[in-house]
Design an enzyme around this catalytic site. Structure first.
Site, PDB file in Angstrom:
ATOM      1  N   SER A 128       0.821  -1.208   0.000  1.00 44.88           N
ATOM      2  CA  SER A 128       0.000   0.000   0.000  1.00 44.88           C
ATOM      3  C   SER A 128       0.854   1.256   0.000  1.00 44.88           C
ATOM      4  O   SER A 128       1.964   1.262   0.513  1.00 44.88           O
ATOM      5  CB  SER A 128      -0.914   0.022   1.231  1.00 44.88           C
ATOM      6  OG  SER A 128      -1.623   1.245   1.258  1.00 44.88           O
ATOM      7  N   LYS A 183      -4.595  -6.668   3.824  1.00 43.57           N
ATOM      8  CA  LYS A 183      -4.568  -5.543   2.867  1.00 43.57           C
ATOM      9  C   LYS A 183      -5.995  -5.156   2.465  1.00 43.57           C
ATOM     10  O   LYS A 183      -6.321  -3.976   2.321  1.00 43.57           O
ATOM     11  CB  LYS A 183      -3.740  -5.913   1.631  1.00 43.57           C
ATOM     12  CG  LYS A 183      -3.804  -4.899   0.474  1.00 43.57           C
ATOM     13  CD  LYS A 183      -3.243  -3.560   0.878  1.00 43.57           C
ATOM     14  CE  LYS A 183      -3.036  -2.518  -0.187  1.00 43.57           C
ATOM     15  NZ  LYS A 183      -3.829  -2.388  -1.332  1.00 43.57           N
ATOM     16  N   HIS A 186      -7.426  -3.203   5.231  1.00 38.05           N
ATOM     17  CA  HIS A 186      -6.805  -1.874   5.144  1.00 38.05           C
ATOM     18  C   HIS A 186      -7.577  -1.008   4.148  1.00 38.05           C
ATOM     19  O   HIS A 186      -7.930   0.136   4.428  1.00 38.05           O
ATOM     20  CB  HIS A 186      -5.338  -2.012   4.715  1.00 38.05           C
ATOM     21  CG  HIS A 186      -4.735  -0.747   4.189  1.00 38.05           C
ATOM     22  ND1 HIS A 186      -4.994  -0.276   2.913  1.00 38.05           N
ATOM     23  CD2 HIS A 186      -3.929   0.172   4.760  1.00 38.05           C
ATOM     24  CE1 HIS A 186      -4.364   0.867   2.729  1.00 38.05           C
ATOM     25  NE2 HIS A 186      -3.708   1.162   3.829  1.00 38.05           N
ATOM     26  N   ASN A 187      -7.844  -1.564   2.974  1.00 43.82           N
ATOM     27  CA  ASN A 187      -8.555  -0.773   1.953  1.00 43.82           C
ATOM     28  C   ASN A 187      -9.975  -0.454   2.399  1.00 43.82           C
ATOM     29  O   ASN A 187     -10.482   0.636   2.141  1.00 43.82           O
ATOM     30  CB  ASN A 187      -8.589  -1.535   0.625  1.00 43.82           C
ATOM     31  CG  ASN A 187      -7.254  -1.495  -0.086  1.00 43.82           C
ATOM     32  OD1 ASN A 187      -6.221  -1.326   0.544  1.00 43.82           O
ATOM     33  ND2 ASN A 187      -7.260  -1.652  -1.383  1.00 43.82           N
ATOM     34  N   GLU A 190      -9.776   2.320   4.682  1.00 45.19           N
ATOM     35  CA  GLU A 190      -9.521   3.528   3.878  1.00 45.19           C
ATOM     36  C   GLU A 190     -10.858   4.096   3.357  1.00 45.19           C
ATOM     37  O   GLU A 190     -11.082   5.307   3.409  1.00 45.19           O
ATOM     38  CB  GLU A 190      -8.596   3.119   2.729  1.00 45.19           C
ATOM     39  CG  GLU A 190      -8.180   4.205   1.795  1.00 45.19           C
ATOM     40  CD  GLU A 190      -7.307   3.630   0.674  1.00 45.19           C
ATOM     41  OE1 GLU A 190      -6.330   2.908   0.961  1.00 45.19           O
ATOM     42  OE2 GLU A 190      -7.623   3.884  -0.503  1.00 45.19           O
TER      43      GLU A 190
HETATM   44  P1  NBP Z   1      -1.531  -2.572 -13.517  1.00 43.63           P
HETATM   45  O1  NBP Z   1      -2.495  -3.125 -12.559  1.00 43.63           O
HETATM   46  O2  NBP Z   1      -1.975  -1.533 -14.476  1.00 43.63           O
HETATM   47  O3  NBP Z   1      -0.891  -3.793 -14.355  1.00 43.63           O
HETATM   48  C1  NBP Z   1       0.055  -3.539 -15.366  1.00 43.63           C
HETATM   49  C2  NBP Z   1       0.956  -4.728 -15.556  1.00 43.63           C
HETATM   50  O4  NBP Z   1       0.176  -5.901 -15.814  1.00 43.63           O
HETATM   51  C3  NBP Z   1       1.852  -4.524 -16.756  1.00 43.63           C
HETATM   52  O5  NBP Z   1       3.091  -5.112 -16.501  1.00 43.63           O
HETATM   53  C4  NBP Z   1       1.104  -5.283 -17.846  1.00 43.63           C
HETATM   54  O6  NBP Z   1       1.920  -5.723 -18.886  1.00 43.63           O
HETATM   55  C5  NBP Z   1       0.608  -6.458 -17.052  1.00 43.63           C
HETATM   56  N1  NBP Z   1      -0.452  -7.175 -17.764  1.00 43.63           N
HETATM   57  C6  NBP Z   1      -1.735  -6.821 -18.003  1.00 43.63           C
HETATM   58 BR1  NBP Z   1      -2.526  -5.251 -17.484  1.00 43.63          BR
HETATM   59  N2  NBP Z   1      -2.417  -7.740 -18.690  1.00 43.63           N
HETATM   60  C7  NBP Z   1      -1.539  -8.724 -18.907  1.00 43.63           C
HETATM   61  C8  NBP Z   1      -1.633  -9.967 -19.549  1.00 43.63           C
HETATM   62  N3  NBP Z   1      -2.782 -10.392 -20.081  1.00 43.63           N
HETATM   63  N4  NBP Z   1      -0.537 -10.740 -19.591  1.00 43.63           N
HETATM   64  C9  NBP Z   1       0.621 -10.327 -19.044  1.00 43.63           C
HETATM   65  N5  NBP Z   1       0.786  -9.161 -18.409  1.00 43.63           N
HETATM   66  C10 NBP Z   1      -0.287  -8.355 -18.335  1.00 43.63           C
HETATM   67  O7  NBP Z   1      -0.220  -2.025 -12.780  1.00 43.63           O
HETATM   68  P2  NBP Z   1      -0.032  -1.249 -11.392  1.00 43.63           P
HETATM   69  O8  NBP Z   1      -0.977  -0.118 -11.267  1.00 43.63           O
HETATM   70  O9  NBP Z   1       1.427  -1.003 -11.294  1.00 43.63           O
HETATM   71  O10 NBP Z   1      -0.452  -2.333 -10.298  1.00 43.63           O
HETATM   72  C11 NBP Z   1       0.173  -3.601 -10.157  1.00 43.63           C
HETATM   73  C12 NBP Z   1      -0.552  -4.365  -9.064  1.00 43.63           C
HETATM   74  O11 NBP Z   1      -0.431  -3.642  -7.834  1.00 43.63           O
HETATM   75  C13 NBP Z   1      -2.060  -4.505  -9.309  1.00 43.63           C
HETATM   76  O12 NBP Z   1      -2.512  -5.722  -8.792  1.00 43.63           O
HETATM   77  C14 NBP Z   1      -2.649  -3.365  -8.526  1.00 43.63           C
HETATM   78  O13 NBP Z   1      -3.988  -3.611  -8.141  1.00 43.63           O
HETATM   79  C15 NBP Z   1      -1.719  -3.313  -7.323  1.00 43.63           C
HETATM   80  N6  NBP Z   1      -1.621  -2.011  -6.668  1.00 43.63           N
HETATM   81  C16 NBP Z   1      -1.672  -0.863  -7.377  1.00 43.63           C
HETATM   82  C17 NBP Z   1      -1.574   0.346  -6.719  1.00 43.63           C
HETATM   83  C18 NBP Z   1      -1.604   1.640  -7.483  1.00 43.63           C
HETATM   84  O14 NBP Z   1      -1.627   2.701  -6.830  1.00 43.63           O
HETATM   85  N7  NBP Z   1      -1.560   1.626  -8.812  1.00 43.63           N
HETATM   86  C19 NBP Z   1      -1.415   0.384  -5.320  1.00 43.63           C
HETATM   87  C20 NBP Z   1      -1.338  -0.820  -4.626  1.00 43.63           C
HETATM   88  C21 NBP Z   1      -1.444  -2.014  -5.308  1.00 43.63           C
HETATM   89  P3  NBP Z   1       1.991  -4.872 -20.272  1.00 43.63           P
HETATM   90  O15 NBP Z   1       2.869  -3.704 -19.995  1.00 43.63           O
HETATM   91  O16 NBP Z   1       2.580  -5.824 -21.234  1.00 43.63           O
HETATM   92  O17 NBP Z   1       0.578  -4.465 -20.609  1.00 43.63           O
END
Ligand code: NBP
Length: 482
Positions: A128, A183, A186-187, A190
């Site tokens: 988080s 987690k 936590h959400n 939030e």
């Molecule tokens: P995303 O949730 O947007 O995921 C992007 C990643 O997933 C990229 O590497 C993308 O590859 C890959 N991906 C997808 Br989308 N579809 C795919 C597929 N069919 N096959 C293989 N790879 C695939 O990224 P994020 O926002 O960095 O979050 C990552 C994780 O962390 C998620 O579970 C999210 O819920 C969690 N999270 C996010 C936050 C936040 O603030 N964003 C906070 C806490 C936790 P590509 O580049 O090839 O499309």
């Protein structure tokens, strides 16, 4: 020299966690489905660092020290399963896969069990703090295969946020999906914290007719009290933020709230486990209600716009509101910890609630001074069943009671919706009432469905059925508790 850890997924979270690990002296191997993103990362933010790229999963596996540690920072759900399936044939027994995404904990339970059969360890970890947290210190909540933790612990505790006493906001949560469960809660919390703040804002804006600059000053002052928290701090910034025309930007934002599902999961789990998680669930429903914008506009025309004016000394109301917010927040956390306690008992996780509070103390969205008091409460009594019974929190609840009731009653009187603050008060009233009207409810159930009841003058576990009308039979329904 081989890599210490591999990270798959170069979106916002993955990239920032990798840079954070690099800052702490770990050699990270980075991979992404779309290979160009590996190059973009290496030539962009990762330029000049020790981070290396891998353009295939085989290359990633070959570049890692044993036991291999591979962290997935990809979209939760099928994508995680698909990477696991592809990694299994490439890995050795004892290697570790970590899922750092927002996964629903039953998926983590399943993955831990499936991979265990293949000799591969699995950790499901909540992370988080968003982009900034990932880059400079998130709150990390790992659970899963305990054998894997000693290998991952130094890296995770190095990159995590730290408390003011330099304690890492990361520790082992428990077996199976315990990390992702915590987690999720936590959400949910939030959602509750955010909703409570918005209710205070609406009371000040519509009820007290305050300007945005006045409200900003109130939140700045509140942030110097027990309410000190990241969310109160950003609220004061938001209220002070002016659009290009000099008007508060917040009033130009459409009043329909989005959600990604973790609040809903928390509510669903509470219903499944029979825990009265009223405040968080009301917060989820408040977002649902907000999304009925067109209907709300029509209904306001139909029923007429409310005046909602709150009369009286503004400063007195503001202090009452502060106390109502603080007391409601205590109830929200108390309910969240009740849910974790039930989940821990049902799943045999042996959760350490003080450690959970510590993990949320820094790095994450709900970080607040208040969490130190929660940790203290669980240090005093690790089995505390209701946070509000701890002497510190009990004192606040008692002292706030009159102001809290005043705010709740006034909101009802003038028509300002405050579902979270009022439901929190109603919960406490119910929780502190030795005899509730459920006796009548049991009589109704027995009347129409022969569901039986227990008597106050007989031992528990003995069930009775009454032929209430003289027309029914003496056969009762199966007795069970859901
Ligand atoms: P995303 O949730 O947007 O995921 C992007 C990643 O997933 C990229 O590497 C993308 O590859 C890959 N991906 C997808 Br989308 N579809 C795919 C597929 N069919 N096959 C293989 N790879 C695939 O990224 P994020 O926002 O960095 O979050 C990552 C994780 O962390 C998620 O579970 C999210 O819920 C969690 N999270 C996010 C936050 C936040 O603030 N964003 C906070 C806490 C936790 P590509 O580049 O090839 O499309």
């Amino acid at each position: 020299m081989k890599g210490d850890i591999g990270v798959i997924g170069l979106a916002v979270m993955g990239q920032n966690l990798i840079l954070n690990m690099n800052d702490h002296g770990y050699k990270v191997v980075a991979h992404n489905r779309t290979a160009e993103k590996v190059d973009e990362f290496l030539q962009g933010p990762a330029k000049g660092t020790n981070i290396v790229g891998a353009y295939s999963l085989q290359e990633l596996v070959d570049k890692l020290e044993s036991p291999r540690k591979i962290m997935l920072m990809v979209r939760a759900g099928d994508v995680v399963d698909s990477f696991i399936d592809k990694l299994i044939p490439l890995l050795d027994k004892g290697d570790i896969i970590i899922d750092g995404g927002n996964t629903n904990f039953p998926d983590t339970n399943r993955r831990v069990a499936t991979l265990k059969e293949k000799g591969i360890h699995f950790i499901g970890s909540g992370v988080s703090g968003g982009e900034e947290g990932a880059r400079f210190g998130p709150s990390i909540m790992p659970g899963g295969s305990p054998e894997a933790w000693p290998f991952v612990k130094p890296i995770f505790q190095a990159i995590s946020a730290k408390t003011e006493n330099n304690e890492p906001c990361c520790d082992w949560v428990g077996n199976d999906g315990a990390g992702h469960f915590v987690k999720m809660v936590h959400n949910g919390i939030e959602y509750g914290d955010m909703q409570l703040i918005t209710e205070a804002y609406q009371f000040m804006k519509d009820g007290l007719g305050m300007t945005h600059d006045e409200m900003q000053s109130v939140f700045i002052e509140w942030n110097k009290t027990e309410l000190n928290s990241y969310l109160v701090e950003i609220t004061s910034d938001i209220l002070g933020y002016k659009d290009t025309d000099g008007e508060p930007l917040v009033e130009k934002i459409l009043d329909t709230a989005g959600q990604k599902g973790t609040g809903k999961w928390t509510g669903i789990n509470a219903l499944d486990m029979g825990i009265p998680l009223t405040l968080i669930t009301e917060s989820v429903f408040a977002r649902c209600l907000s999304s009925l914008k067109d209907q709300r506009v029509e209904a306001e025309e139909l029923f007429g716009k409310k005046e909602s004016i709150v009369e009286g000394d503004k400063q007195v109301w503001i202090e009452a509101l502060r106390q109502a917010l603080l007391a409601s927040k205590i109830i929200s956390y108390a309910q969240g910890f009740m849910l974790m306690r039930e989940a821990s008992n049902e799943n045999g996780w042996d959760l350490n609630y003080g450690n959970v509070a510590l993990m949320w103390r820094g790095g994450c969205i709900i970080r607040s001074a208040f969490l130190s008091n929660i940790r203290d409460a669980y240090d005093i009594d690790p089995e505390l069943s209701f946070l509000g019974s701890d002497s510190y929190f009990k004192g606040i609840l008692e002292n706030s009671m009159s102001a809290w009731r005043k705010v709740a009653a006034k909101s009802m009187e003038v028509g300002i919706p405050m579902p979270s603050m009022t439901s929190a008060l109603t919960f406490l009233d119910g929780y502190t009432t030795a005899r509730l009207p459920a006796n009548l409810l049991q009589a109704q159930r027995d009347y129409f469905g022969a569901h039986t009841y227990e008597r106050v003058d007989k031992p528990k576990g003995e069930f009775f059925h009454t032929n209430w009308t003289g027309k029914g039979g003496d056969v009762s329904s199966t007795t069970y508790n859901s």
